[in-house]
Design a protein around this motif. Structure first.
Motif, PDB file in Angstrom:
ATOM      1  N   PHE A   1       0.864  -1.176   0.000  1.00  0.00           N
ATOM      2  CA  PHE A   1       0.000   0.000   0.000  1.00  0.00           C
ATOM      3  C   PHE A   1       0.907   1.235   0.000  1.00  0.00           C
ATOM      4  O   PHE A   1       1.882   1.297   0.743  1.00  0.00           O
ATOM      5  CB  PHE A   1      -0.916   0.017   1.222  1.00  0.00           C
ATOM      6  N   VAL A   2       0.583   2.209  -0.827  1.00  0.00           N
ATOM      7  CA  VAL A   2       1.428   3.393  -1.012  1.00  0.00           C
ATOM      8  C   VAL A   2       0.934   4.517  -0.101  1.00  0.00           C
ATOM      9  O   VAL A   2      -0.263   4.828  -0.084  1.00  0.00           O
ATOM     10  CB  VAL A   2       1.417   3.851  -2.483  1.00  0.00           C
ATOM     11  N   VAL A   3       1.860   5.129   0.634  1.00  0.00           N
ATOM     12  CA  VAL A   3       1.509   6.179   1.584  1.00  0.00           C
ATOM     13  C   VAL A   3       2.322   7.429   1.289  1.00  0.00           C
ATOM     14  O   VAL A   3       3.491   7.355   0.890  1.00  0.00           O
ATOM     15  CB  VAL A   3       1.736   5.714   3.046  1.00  0.00           C
ATOM     16  N   SER A   4       1.698   8.580   1.472  1.00  0.00           N
ATOM     17  CA  SER A   4       2.390   9.853   1.350  1.00  0.00           C
ATOM     18  C   SER A   4       1.814  10.810   2.386  1.00  0.00           C
ATOM     19  O   SER A   4       0.645  10.697   2.772  1.00  0.00           O
ATOM     20  CB  SER A   4       2.237  10.440  -0.054  1.00  0.00           C
ATOM     21  N   LYS A   5       2.650  11.761   2.834  1.00  0.00           N
ATOM     22  CA  LYS A   5       2.232  12.712   3.857  1.00  0.00           C
ATOM     23  C   LYS A   5       2.706  14.106   3.480  1.00  0.00           C
ATOM     24  O   LYS A   5       3.764  14.258   2.849  1.00  0.00           O
ATOM     25  CB  LYS A   5       2.795  12.329   5.227  1.00  0.00           C
ATOM     26  N   ILE A   6       1.933  15.123   3.871  1.00  0.00           N
ATOM     27  CA  ILE A   6       2.305  16.522   3.704  1.00  0.00           C
ATOM     28  C   ILE A   6       2.174  17.198   5.067  1.00  0.00           C
ATOM     29  O   ILE A   6       1.121  17.110   5.706  1.00  0.00           O
ATOM     30  CB  ILE A   6       1.424  17.242   2.669  1.00  0.00           C
ATOM     31  N   ALA A   7       3.239  17.859   5.496  1.00  0.00           N
ATOM     32  CA  ALA A   7       3.239  18.495   6.805  1.00  0.00           C
ATOM     33  C   ALA A   7       2.520  19.838   6.777  1.00  0.00           C
ATOM     34  O   ALA A   7       2.481  20.522   5.749  1.00  0.00           O
ATOM     35  CB  ALA A   7       4.675  18.697   7.289  1.00  0.00           C
ATOM     36  N   ASP A   8       1.959  20.204   7.912  1.00  0.00           N
ATOM     37  CA  ASP A   8       1.412  21.545   8.076  1.00  0.00           C
ATOM     38  C   ASP A   8       2.546  22.568   8.092  1.00  0.00           C
ATOM     39  O   ASP A   8       3.733  22.215   8.010  1.00  0.00           O
ATOM     40  CB  ASP A   8       0.621  21.630   9.386  1.00  0.00           C
ATOM     41  N   LEU A   9       2.190  23.839   8.274  1.00  0.00           N
ATOM     42  CA  LEU A   9       3.187  24.907   8.276  1.00  0.00           C
ATOM     43  C   LEU A   9       4.247  24.716   9.354  1.00  0.00           C
ATOM     44  O   LEU A   9       5.407  25.099   9.180  1.00  0.00           O
ATOM     45  CB  LEU A   9       2.495  26.262   8.470  1.00  0.00           C
ATOM     46  N   ASP A  10       3.859  24.102  10.476  1.00  0.00           N
ATOM     47  CA  ASP A  10       4.794  23.919  11.590  1.00  0.00           C
ATOM     48  C   ASP A  10       5.582  22.616  11.513  1.00  0.00           C
ATOM     49  O   ASP A  10       6.375  22.319  12.406  1.00  0.00           O
ATOM     50  CB  ASP A  10       4.037  23.979  12.917  1.00  0.00           C
ATOM     51  N   GLY A  11       5.372  21.828  10.463  1.00  0.00           N
ATOM     52  CA  GLY A  11       6.113  20.585  10.314  1.00  0.00           C
ATOM     53  C   GLY A  11       5.430  19.398  10.996  1.00  0.00           C
ATOM     54  O   GLY A  11       4.403  19.546  11.660  1.00  0.00           O
ATOM     55  N   MET A  12       6.020  18.233  10.828  1.00  0.00           N
ATOM     56  CA  MET A  12       5.447  17.009  11.396  1.00  0.00           C
ATOM     57  C   MET A  12       6.557  15.976  11.579  1.00  0.00           C
ATOM     58  O   MET A  12       7.461  15.854  10.753  1.00  0.00           O
ATOM     59  CB  MET A  12       4.352  16.458  10.470  1.00  0.00           C
TER      60      MET A  12
END
Length: 302
Positions: free
Chosen positions: A232-243
């Motif tokens: 399963f392929v996963v991707s993430k995008i951080a908010d302005l403050d990072g993650m």
């Protein structure tokens, strides 16, 4: 000072359900845990015929072998929180840790009559408070070697300016994304499951299954946990403050495949194959190939 009583956790790892458990330890708390900081925060790991006594601090990751007994001790004023991750398919109640304590009011020895077992009286259960003057075992030099990886101090596997950083070790990794940065879509080829716990910050995550259908689209924040199956392929995008997130993998040397960046399969494919596969004109294929092909696995905002 509190200590978490010695316990066993039946969290058989042959697959299936995964669970997590946050265990807070207040001052002078002693926790006697089952299998699964400073010098005033200590853990004991009991291997066959030996006990490892180690100091623990924020950022430590400890790989516990199956069927070991552990205890945790906190002498500080601030709480010590231990996050336990494990597989619970074969637990007594699927989806939950099966803990059995060796001591305390719910310890296994309390069930035997005095004809079989003579033990002291400990009214506490799970986490118990010890006296201020009580002396716990001393730390043992070298006991941490090969058992503890501090994700805050370990050398970086990946370090991308204004993008993110990766620490890898003991079948786990810690990833820190800078603000508004995207992590390349990727998947594990040889791990049954990838368990991800959001440590700090937040952002959004998407997971796509092997049939091309999106199975998860959600906002994530500190304290959230989610599981990604193999392929399963996963991707993430951080908010302005990072993650930041911590992941464990169900294989000691996992193989990841990224679908964007300089190591992706797209970079190696010929233009003709890309054009035919996506059914796009040559100019569109060139635009696609020019994007992010020289980047690593993190993509800062343009």
């Amino acid at each position: 000072m509190k200590c978490f009583s010695p316990i066993f956790q039946d969290d058989s790892t042959s697959g299936g359900n995964t669970n997590s458990l946050n265990v807070p330890h207040r001052k002078r708390g002693l926790g006697i845990l089952t299998k699964s900081v400073t010098k005033t925060r200590v853990a004991g790991i009991i291997l066959p015929e030996s006990e490892k006594v180690i100091a623990i601090k924020e950022g430590d990751g400890i790989a516990l072998p199956f069927d070991v007994v552990t205890w945790w001790y906190n002498k500080d004023d601030t709480a010590l929180v231990v996050l336990l991750l494990g597989y619970t398919l074969k637990a007594h109640k699927a989806g939950q840790f099966t803990d059995f304590f060796l001591t305390g009011s719910n310890g296994i020895f309390t069930g035997f009559t005095t004809e079989f077992m003579l033990v002291g009286s400990q009214p506490g259960s799970g986490i118990m408070k010890v006296d201020a003057g009580f002396k716990m075992p001393e730390l043992k030099k070298g006991h941490q070697n090969g058992m503890v990886l501090n994700c805050e101090e370990a050398s970086l596997e990946v370090d991308i300016k204004n993008g993110g950083r990766v620490v890898v070790g003991l079948g786990a990794n810690l990833i820190r994304l800078d603000g508004s940065t995207m992590c390349s879509p990727g998947f594990s080829c040889d791990s049954v499951l990838q368990v991800t716990y959001i440590v700090s910050g937040g952002g959004c995550a998407q997971v796509v299954g092997i049939n091309g259908k999106r199975v998860l689209e959600t906002t994530v924040k500190a304290g959230n946990l989610f599981i990604v199956p193999r392929f399963f392929v996963v991707s993430k995008i951080a908010d302005l403050d990072g993650m930041s997130w911590f992941s464990i993998i169900t294989t000691p040397n996992p193989i990841f495949t990224h679908l964007a960046g300089r190591t992706s399969v797209w970079k190696a494919l010929s233009p003709e194959v890309l054009q035919a596969s996506f059914n796009v004109p040559p100019d569109m294929e060139k635009a696609f190939s020019s994007k992010r092909m020289d980047s690593e696995i993190f993509f800062p905002p343009n």
